[in-house]
Write a protein that holds these residues in place. Structure first.
Motif, mmCIF file in Angstrom:
data_model
loop_
_atom_site.group_PDB
_atom_site.id
_atom_site.type_symbol
_atom_site.label_atom_id
_atom_site.label_comp_id
_atom_site.label_asym_id
_atom_site.label_seq_id
_atom_site.Cartn_x
_atom_site.Cartn_y
_atom_site.Cartn_z
ATOM 1 N N GLY A 1 0.816 -1.199 0.000
ATOM 2 C CA GLY A 1 0.000 0.000 0.000
ATOM 3 C C GLY A 1 0.852 1.251 0.000
ATOM 4 O O GLY A 1 2.077 1.200 0.114
ATOM 5 N N THR A 2 0.204 2.380 -0.109
ATOM 6 C CA THR A 2 0.863 3.686 -0.099
ATOM 7 C C THR A 2 0.172 4.568 0.931
ATOM 8 O O THR A 2 -0.916 4.236 1.415
ATOM 9 C CB THR A 2 0.772 4.368 -1.477
ATOM 10 N N PRO A 3 0.779 5.716 1.289
ATOM 11 C CA PRO A 3 0.113 6.632 2.224
ATOM 12 C C PRO A 3 -1.233 7.132 1.720
ATOM 13 O O PRO A 3 -2.046 7.619 2.503
ATOM 14 C CB PRO A 3 1.118 7.788 2.353
ATOM 15 N N PHE A 4 -1.471 7.019 0.407
ATOM 16 C CA PHE A 4 -2.707 7.532 -0.177
ATOM 17 C C PHE A 4 -3.673 6.417 -0.566
ATOM 18 O O PHE A 4 -4.634 6.650 -1.292
ATOM 19 C CB PHE A 4 -2.380 8.390 -1.401
ATOM 20 N N GLU A 5 -3.428 5.224 -0.066
ATOM 21 C CA GLU A 5 -4.286 4.094 -0.406
ATOM 22 C C GLU A 5 -5.729 4.369 0.016
ATOM 23 O O GLU A 5 -5.994 4.831 1.130
ATOM 24 C CB GLU A 5 -3.782 2.828 0.288
ATOM 25 N N GLY A 6 -6.667 4.103 -0.893
ATOM 26 C CA GLY A 6 -8.081 4.296 -0.602
ATOM 27 C C GLY A 6 -8.590 5.693 -0.868
ATOM 28 O O GLY A 6 -9.795 5.943 -0.779
ATOM 29 N N GLN A 7 -7.692 6.623 -1.198
ATOM 30 C CA GLN A 7 -8.107 7.995 -1.473
ATOM 31 C C GLN A 7 -8.375 8.164 -2.965
ATOM 32 O O GLN A 7 -7.609 7.691 -3.799
ATOM 33 C CB GLN A 7 -7.028 8.986 -1.033
ATOM 34 N N THR A 8 -9.468 8.833 -3.282
ATOM 35 C CA THR A 8 -9.798 9.080 -4.685
ATOM 36 C C THR A 8 -9.534 10.523 -5.092
ATOM 37 O O THR A 8 -9.234 10.799 -6.248
ATOM 38 C CB THR A 8 -11.275 8.744 -4.955
ATOM 39 N N SER A 9 -9.656 11.453 -4.147
ATOM 40 C CA SER A 9 -9.351 12.855 -4.434
ATOM 41 C C SER A 9 -8.957 13.535 -3.135
ATOM 42 O O SER A 9 -9.543 13.282 -2.086
ATOM 43 C CB SER A 9 -10.553 13.575 -5.063
ATOM 44 N N LEU A 10 -7.949 14.383 -3.208
ATOM 45 C CA LEU A 10 -7.444 15.090 -2.039
ATOM 46 C C LEU A 10 -7.210 16.550 -2.396
ATOM 47 O O LEU A 10 -6.776 16.864 -3.505
ATOM 48 C CB LEU A 10 -6.122 14.473 -1.556
ATOM 49 N N THR A 82 -4.514 17.599 2.095
ATOM 50 C CA THR A 82 -5.377 17.463 3.263
ATOM 51 C C THR A 82 -6.442 16.419 2.979
ATOM 52 O O THR A 82 -6.873 16.229 1.837
ATOM 53 C CB THR A 82 -6.055 18.794 3.645
ATOM 54 N N GLU A 83 -6.825 15.771 4.032
ATOM 55 C CA GLU A 83 -7.814 14.706 3.982
ATOM 56 C C GLU A 83 -9.125 15.196 3.369
ATOM 57 O O GLU A 83 -9.550 16.332 3.594
ATOM 58 C CB GLU A 83 -8.048 14.242 5.419
ATOM 59 N N HIS A 84 -9.773 14.337 2.614
ATOM 60 C CA HIS A 84 -11.079 14.669 2.056
ATOM 61 C C HIS A 84 -12.101 14.769 3.188
ATOM 62 O O HIS A 84 -12.054 14.012 4.157
ATOM 63 C CB HIS A 84 -11.507 13.591 1.054
ATOM 64 N N PHE A 85 -13.024 15.725 3.075
ATOM 65 C CA PHE A 85 -14.037 15.912 4.119
ATOM 66 C C PHE A 85 -14.813 14.624 4.388
ATOM 67 O O PHE A 85 -15.120 14.290 5.535
ATOM 68 C CB PHE A 85 -15.021 17.019 3.721
ATOM 69 N N GLU A 86 -15.148 13.902 3.323
ATOM 70 C CA GLU A 86 -15.908 12.656 3.488
ATOM 71 C C GLU A 86 -15.096 11.619 4.261
ATOM 72 O O GLU A 86 -15.648 10.843 5.044
ATOM 73 C CB GLU A 86 -16.313 12.100 2.122
ATOM 74 N N SER A 87 -13.781 11.601 4.056
ATOM 75 C CA SER A 87 -12.928 10.663 4.785
ATOM 76 C C SER A 87 -12.929 10.981 6.277
ATOM 77 O O SER A 87 -12.965 10.080 7.123
ATOM 78 C CB SER A 87 -11.498 10.704 4.241
ATOM 79 N N LEU A 88 -12.869 12.269 6.604
ATOM 80 C CA LEU A 88 -12.930 12.678 8.003
ATOM 81 C C LEU A 88 -14.243 12.228 8.631
ATOM 82 O O LEU A 88 -14.264 11.691 9.749
ATOM 83 C CB LEU A 88 -12.789 14.195 8.109
#
Length: 252
Positions: A1-10, A82-88
């Motif tokens: 994995g990577t530090p951005f795994e699971g992220q679609t937009s940041l 920065t983290e996506h609002f939905e992820s937070l």
């Protein structure tokens, strides 16, 4: 994995060029100044992470900008995601609030922490009422938690273009102005103690921030120490924070 795994937009905050400056700004800034703004704003996010888990995670990066037509114009600058609002929201099992909400549902403890943090870093560019640079999370119990973002107009960053709102009785963003609410049961001592207890961690975070140079670390540390000078003084604390609080919307 990577530090951005699971992220679609940041969201990405990066430097900007010299560009246009208003007539009342006396001098032009070099690209290094803009990069300093970016990293100092990133520092602000990291400091807020120490205050509450209801905060956006951030990660600094160095980006190589390549000009395929002229490699001599390639350059590298710092930026941060920065983290996506939905992820937070998902992290906390909450949902984002869009539009109007009942102020009676506002989590007062979280709101007080946010207001005092903004006072600490000299940020007046926010509003829960207008949802300006504030996102709102509704937890499963119905309570609403405010989360701040966008700190480039703060005194901590001290960008040359930053100005306080004209209706505020301060002339520069380096001056602090408390925008928190008054309410029954204001637990001032508990709130101040929380920040006092975090004082060493704040300073350690500044001292070990690898992307800031010595002068930038010193400026950030000195600025935060002026906040703790206010907390140390009963008179200043009362005048600048307790007596300055605003009426909670909807309160009788």
């Amino acid at each position: 994995g990577t530090p951005f795994e699971g992220q679609t937009s940041l969201a990405l905050t990066s430097h900007c060029g010299k560009g246009y400056l208003p007539a009342n700004v006396p001098s032009r800034r070099l690209p290094d100044d803009f990069e300093s703004y970016v990293i100092t704003e990133y520092l602000g996010y990291r400091l807020y992470n120490l205050v509450t888990e209801y905060s956006l995670r951030a990660r600094a990066v160095r980006i190589n900008y390549a000009d395929p037509e002229n490699p001599r114009r390639d350059f590298t600058h710092y930026a941060f995601f920065t983290e996506h609002f939905e992820s937070l929201a998902r992290r906390h099992g909450a949902e984002l609030v869009n539009g109007e909400f009942d102020f009676a549902s506002l989590d007062i403890g979280s709101t007080d922490q946010l207001a005092l943090f903004n006072f600490m870093v000299g940020n007046t560019d926010w509003s829960i009422e207008e949802q300006e640079n504030i996102l709102l999370l509704r937890r499963t119990d119905g309570s609403v938690v405010p989360v701040l973002y966008d700190l480039d107009m703060s005194g901590l960053v001290s960008a040359h273009y930053a100005r306080p709102a004209p209706e505020l009785p301060i002339k520069t963003v380096r001056q602090r102005y408390y925008l928190g609410y008054c309410h029954d049961g204001n637990a001032w001592d508990e709130l101040f103690t929380k920040f006092w207890d975090l004082h060493p961690e704040f300073m350690q975070t500044i001292a070990t921030m690898p992307f800031l140079n010595r002068g930038e670390r010193r400026r950030a540390g000195v600025y935060l120490e002026t906040f703790f000078e206010i907390l140390r003084s009963d008179r200043k604390r009362q005048a600048k924070i307790v007596d300055a609080c605003r009426a909670l919307p909807g309160a009788d």
